[in-house]
Design a protein around this motif. Structure first.
Motif, PDB file in Angstrom:
ATOM      1  N   ALA A 108      36.740  58.973  -3.246  1.00  0.00           N
ATOM      2  CA  ALA A 108      37.231  57.600  -3.387  1.00  0.00           C
ATOM      3  C   ALA A 108      36.058  56.623  -3.385  1.00  0.00           C
ATOM      4  CB  ALA A 108      38.200  57.259  -2.265  1.00  0.00           C
ATOM      5  N   LEU A 109      36.187  55.575  -4.172  1.00  0.00           N
ATOM      6  CA  LEU A 109      35.216  54.485  -4.204  1.00  0.00           C
ATOM      7  C   LEU A 109      35.980  53.191  -3.956  1.00  0.00           C
ATOM      8  CD1 LEU A 109      32.411  53.271  -4.799  1.00  0.00           C
ATOM      9  CD2 LEU A 109      33.048  53.254  -7.216  1.00  0.00           C
ATOM     10  N   ILE A 110      35.613  52.476  -2.901  1.00  0.00           N
ATOM     11  CA  ILE A 110      36.239  51.201  -2.557  1.00  0.00           C
ATOM     12  C   ILE A 110      35.195  50.126  -2.811  1.00  0.00           C
ATOM     13  CG2 ILE A 110      37.316  49.876  -0.705  1.00  0.00           C
ATOM     14  CD1 ILE A 110      37.771  52.794   0.570  1.00  0.00           C
ATOM     15  N   TYR A 111      35.547  49.096  -3.594  1.00  0.00           N
ATOM     16  CA  TYR A 111      34.512  48.156  -4.041  1.00  0.00           C
ATOM     17  C   TYR A 111      35.025  46.730  -4.137  1.00  0.00           C
ATOM     18  CZ  TYR A 111      36.821  48.707  -8.575  1.00  0.00           C
ATOM     19  OH  TYR A 111      37.747  48.739  -9.592  1.00  0.00           O
ATOM     20  N   GLY A 113      38.759  46.483  -5.607  1.00  0.00           N
ATOM     21  CA  GLY A 113      39.352  47.607  -6.307  1.00  0.00           C
ATOM     22  C   GLY A 113      39.064  48.917  -5.611  1.00  0.00           C
ATOM     23  N   ALA A 114      39.681  49.971  -6.117  1.00  0.00           N
ATOM     24  CA  ALA A 114      39.460  51.324  -5.613  1.00  0.00           C
ATOM     25  C   ALA A 114      39.646  52.296  -6.765  1.00  0.00           C
ATOM     26  CB  ALA A 114      40.426  51.646  -4.484  1.00  0.00           C
ATOM     27  N   ASP A 115      38.788  53.308  -6.800  1.00  0.00           N
ATOM     28  CA  ASP A 115      38.892  54.398  -7.773  1.00  0.00           C
ATOM     29  C   ASP A 115      38.962  55.708  -7.012  1.00  0.00           C
ATOM     30  OD1 ASP A 115      38.862  53.008 -10.185  1.00  0.00           O
ATOM     31  OD2 ASP A 115      36.685  52.980 -10.292  1.00  0.00           O
ATOM     32  N   TYR A 116      39.627  56.698  -7.606  1.00  0.00           N
ATOM     33  CA  TYR A 116      39.724  58.027  -7.015  1.00  0.00           C
ATOM     34  C   TYR A 116      39.466  59.052  -8.107  1.00  0.00           C
ATOM     35  CZ  TYR A 116      41.345  62.010  -4.376  1.00  0.00           C
ATOM     36  OH  TYR A 116      41.399  63.216  -3.731  1.00  0.00           O
ATOM     37  N   LYS A 117      38.522  59.970  -7.858  1.00  0.00           N
ATOM     38  CA  LYS A 117      38.207  61.007  -8.840  1.00  0.00           C
ATOM     39  C   LYS A 117      39.256  62.109  -8.781  1.00  0.00           C
ATOM     40  CE  LYS A 117      33.313  60.651  -9.756  1.00  0.00           C
ATOM     41  NZ  LYS A 117      32.040  61.359  -9.761  1.00  0.00           N
ATOM     42  N   VAL A 118      40.011  62.229  -9.863  1.00  0.00           N
ATOM     43  CA  VAL A 118      40.990  63.299  -9.994  1.00  0.00           C
ATOM     44  C   VAL A 118      40.265  64.590 -10.359  1.00  0.00           C
ATOM     45  CG1 VAL A 118      43.046  64.054 -11.241  1.00  0.00           C
ATOM     46  CG2 VAL A 118      42.731  61.647 -10.698  1.00  0.00           C
ATOM     47  N   GLU A 159      42.797  47.550  -9.506  1.00  0.00           N
ATOM     48  CA  GLU A 159      41.856  46.451  -9.292  1.00  0.00           C
ATOM     49  C   GLU A 159      42.625  45.133  -9.293  1.00  0.00           C
ATOM     50  OE1 GLU A 159      37.562  46.219 -10.975  1.00  0.00           O
ATOM     51  OE2 GLU A 159      38.863  45.230 -12.429  1.00  0.00           O
ATOM     52  N   TYR A 160      42.352  44.302  -8.281  1.00  0.00           N
ATOM     53  CA  TYR A 160      42.902  42.948  -8.230  1.00  0.00           C
ATOM     54  C   TYR A 160      41.756  41.976  -8.480  1.00  0.00           C
ATOM     55  CZ  TYR A 160      44.750  38.522  -6.767  1.00  0.00           C
ATOM     56  OH  TYR A 160      45.127  37.202  -6.758  1.00  0.00           O
ATOM     57  N   LEU A 161      41.944  41.060  -9.442  1.00  0.00           N
ATOM     58  CA  LEU A 161      40.928  40.061  -9.784  1.00  0.00           C
ATOM     59  C   LEU A 161      41.535  38.666  -9.727  1.00  0.00           C
ATOM     60  CD1 LEU A 161      39.275  41.816 -12.859  1.00  0.00           C
ATOM     61  CD2 LEU A 161      38.441  41.766 -10.503  1.00  0.00           C
ATOM     62  N   ASN A 173      43.880  28.808 -12.824  1.00  0.00           N
ATOM     63  CA  ASN A 173      43.617  29.936 -11.915  1.00  0.00           C
ATOM     64  C   ASN A 173      44.549  31.082 -12.289  1.00  0.00           C
ATOM     65  OD1 ASN A 173      41.744  28.458 -10.261  1.00  0.00           O
ATOM     66  ND2 ASN A 173      43.511  27.366  -9.438  1.00  0.00           N
ATOM     67  N   ALA A 174      44.027  32.287 -12.233  1.00  0.00           N
ATOM     68  CA  ALA A 174      44.837  33.444 -12.615  1.00  0.00           C
ATOM     69  C   ALA A 174      44.507  34.628 -11.726  1.00  0.00           C
ATOM     70  CB  ALA A 174      44.577  33.805 -14.071  1.00  0.00           C
ATOM     71  N   GLY A 175      45.532  35.383 -11.370  1.00  0.00           N
ATOM     72  CA  GLY A 175      45.365  36.636 -10.642  1.00  0.00           C
ATOM     73  C   GLY A 175      45.890  37.773 -11.495  1.00  0.00           C
ATOM     74  N   THR A 176      45.155  38.874 -11.512  1.00  0.00           N
ATOM     75  CA  THR A 176      45.607  40.056 -12.255  1.00  0.00           C
ATOM     76  C   THR A 176      45.535  41.274 -11.348  1.00  0.00           C
ATOM     77  OG1 THR A 176      43.394  40.523 -13.150  1.00  0.00           O
ATOM     78  CG2 THR A 176      44.871  39.176 -14.504  1.00  0.00           C
ATOM     79  N   LEU A 177      46.504  42.154 -11.487  1.00  0.00           N
ATOM     80  CA  LEU A 177      46.520  43.437 -10.791  1.00  0.00           C
ATOM     81  C   LEU A 177      46.748  44.497 -11.849  1.00  0.00           C
ATOM     82  CD1 LEU A 177      46.491  45.113  -8.192  1.00  0.00           C
ATOM     83  CD2 LEU A 177      48.976  44.750  -8.049  1.00  0.00           C
ATOM     84  N   ALA A 178      45.780  45.418 -11.976  1.00  0.00           N
ATOM     85  CA  ALA A 178      45.866  46.414 -13.058  1.00  0.00           C
ATOM     86  C   ALA A 178      45.606  47.814 -12.536  1.00  0.00           C
ATOM     87  CB  ALA A 178      44.848  46.082 -14.149  1.00  0.00           C
ATOM     88  N   ALA A 179      46.351  48.777 -13.103  1.00  0.00           N
ATOM     89  CA  ALA A 179      46.078  50.194 -12.904  1.00  0.00           C
ATOM     90  C   ALA A 179      45.042  50.594 -13.949  1.00  0.00           C
ATOM     91  CB  ALA A 179      47.347  51.007 -13.066  1.00  0.00           C
TER      92      ALA A 179
END
Length: 192
Positions: free
Chosen positions: A123-126, A149-154, A163-165, A180-186
């Motif tokens: 896991a990478l938490i950033y 954000g966070a990534d996980y190596k499958v 990732e939330y921006l 102003n804008a918020g985005t949440l993406a897989a």
């Protein structure tokens, strides 16, 4: 002469006899020392480039006019793993469904982000901070973007994450309106 040969044979047998006495013993073998096999843990090194895609949700506030909808895009970047600390950079290109700006269209957004995070094995938490450029039906402008954000190596080459921006565009296109804008993406990335 026969007598001398016989005496010589008896003398050789007498000297050699004690050398052959006892049982056969094998020389002890040297102990075999083996190193432990290396343990492989998938996803322990985040160093390298990646490309991928994203799909998510965006919520925009443009001076009291709200809009929301689907966001989608592609990204490319490079991470360098310093052990437990990872530093990287990423550029992404994002589009949105029509009307996400409360009646106006967000044609695209390009973001250039600096990424710093913690290597937790697979896991990478950033966190990220960077610049954003929005292209809309109301004009174009530059702004600030930051988030987590966070990534996980499958597998060693495929990672999934989220990732939330948050985006800030002050006085968008000299209109006097802050956007102003918020985005949440897989996200899914192919790493190389």
């Amino acid at each position: 002469m026969f007598r001398n040969t016989m005496i010589a044979a008896v003398a050789v047998a007498a000297v050699a006899g004690p050398a052959l006495a006892g049982s056969y013993t094998e020389t002890p073998a040297e102990p075999v020392v083996t190193a432990p096999a290396p343990v492989y843990t998938a996803g322990t090194d985040w160093t390298g480039g990646y490309v991928g895609g994203q799909l998510g949700y965006g919520d925009v506030d443009a001076g009291g006019t709200d809009g929301d909808g689907t966001v989608y895009g592609v990204q490319a970047g490079y991470d360098y793993d310093f052990g437990s600390f990872v530093l990287g950079g990423e550029v992404d290109y994002t589009g949105a469904e029509d009307g996400i700006l409360g009646g106006a269209d967000l044609d695209s957004m390009t973001r250039l982000k600096l990424k710093a995070g913690y290597d937790a094995g697979p896991a990478l938490i950033y966190g990220v901070v960077g610049a954003a450029y929005a292209n809309t039906s109301l004009g174009d402008d530059n702004g600030l973007v930051y988030g987590v954000g966070a990534d996980y190596k499958v597998t060693e080459t495929v990672s999934v994450g989220a990732e939330y921006l948050y985006h800030e565009f002050d006085n968008f296109n000299d209109s006097g309106t802050d956007v102003n804008a918020g985005t949440l993406a897989a996200r899914v990335n192919y790493r190389f």
